[in-house]
Design an enzyme around this catalytic site. Structure first.
Site, PDB file in Angstrom:
ATOM      1  N   ASP A  37      -4.164  -9.598  38.405  1.00  0.00           N
ATOM      2  CA  ASP A  37      -5.308  -9.814  37.818  1.00  0.00           C
ATOM      3  C   ASP A  37      -6.573  -8.820  37.519  1.00  0.00           C
ATOM      4  OD1 ASP A  37      -4.828 -12.753  37.521  1.00  0.00           O
ATOM      5  OD2 ASP A  37      -6.272 -13.330  39.097  1.00  0.00           O
ATOM      6  N   LYS A  59      -8.104 -11.797  33.080  1.00  0.00           N
ATOM      7  CA  LYS A  59      -9.136 -12.639  32.137  1.00  0.00           C
ATOM      8  C   LYS A  59     -10.720 -12.100  32.310  1.00  0.00           C
ATOM      9  CE  LYS A  59      -6.728 -17.265  32.839  1.00  0.00           C
ATOM     10  NZ  LYS A  59      -6.070 -16.938  34.131  1.00  0.00           N
ATOM     11  N   MET A 173     -18.710 -15.135  39.939  1.00  0.00           N
ATOM     12  CA  MET A 173     -18.615 -14.954  38.513  1.00  0.00           C
ATOM     13  C   MET A 173     -19.913 -15.501  37.844  1.00  0.00           C
ATOM     14  SD  MET A 173     -14.724 -16.171  38.236  1.00  0.00           S
ATOM     15  CE  MET A 173     -15.064 -17.629  39.427  1.00  0.00           C
TER      16      MET A 173
END
Length: 263
Positions: A37, A59, A173
């Protein structure tokens, strides 16, 4: 016909390679392929064997170059080709890492899968700042929430339940939505002076921290323009930052810190 491989869902921790588990390091050394990731630090990526095929599938907000469905397919295809696959995820695979979704896809394809846990970002941030996630008299519990919903859809959180002054709130996030998060919590009665810590790239040489209040954190985050994975700790426990002994802070210093203390 090749023997079927297997997949290890490995937690890479918050960034410092010394916080990897022994099992994670050993498993990475056995890998034919490592699917990793964006949140995995460069220091940990450097531990991938040169013989392994390193495959980035990271991502970013509003940018998903490799959709989750395709990531699932990649893992299945590699294992069906007989490879030992490490799926390397920042933090812990089971905490906002979509590890359970990948495990379900692998189980459905008949692929053996093992989860190797990692130190999550909240634990790493607590260690390097001296801010505990719980503390007698200040916080009797801690809640982890995501500040970014699937498909960039609006946040749909239990704001009344989250606005508990006896609970430490850790937001993953949440940089893009911190203004909305702070506003909703204030509307539910949390005090404007409630301390907040924002930390980016925790436990790495690129670590940056901001200490603020619930009423001003959004403005200060926008001005600071911190880069990298960011975590917010909201609650009275953040006030203990200044009580962290200097010798402890020096032990847990991973490099030059950009630090603004306004709490």
């Amino acid at each position: 016909m090749k023997n079927q491989g297997r997949v290890y869902l490995v937690g890479a921790g918050p960034g410092d390679p010394e916080l990897l588990t022994l099992k994670a390091v050993r498993t990475m050394g056995l890998a034919h392929a490592v699917v990793y990731d964006r949140l995995v630090s460069d220091e940990i990526l450097a531990l991938i064997p040169t013989s392994a095929h390193a495959i980035p599938v990271g991502k970013a907000p509003k940018s998903h170059p490799v959709p989750q469905e395709r990531i699932n397919e990649i893992l299945v295809e590699l294992a069906q080709a007989g490879q030992t696959v490490v799926r390397l995820k920042g933090g812990d695979p089971s905490i906002f890492g979509r590890g359970s979704e990948e495990a379900a896809a692998l189980h459905a394809a008949g692929i053996p899968v093992e989860i190797i846990p990692g130190i999550t970002a909240a634990q790493g941030a607590a260690a390097v700042t001296g801010v505990p996630l719980t503390h007698r008299g200040l916080a009797t519990g801690v809640r982890y929430v995501t500040g970014h919903c699937r498909g960039d859809s609006p946040l749909d959180l239990d704001w009344a339940g989250l606005a508990d002054p006896q609970t430490t709130l850790v937001v993953y996030m949440g940089a893009a939505n911190i203004r909305e998060i702070a506003t909703k919590l204030l509307e539910q009665g949390l005090p404007t002076s409630l301390p907040v810590m924002a930390i980016a790239n925790a436990t790495t040489p690129r670590e940056s921290r901001i200490f603020s209040r619930l009423e001003t954190i959004a403005v200060e985050i926008a001005a600071a323009r911190l880069e990298g994975p960011m975590l917010f700790v909201i609650g009275s426990v953040v006030s203990l930052y200044r009580s962290c002994p200097a010798e402890v802070m020096s032990v847990f210093s991973y490099g030059p810190l950009r630090e603004a203390v306004n709490a």
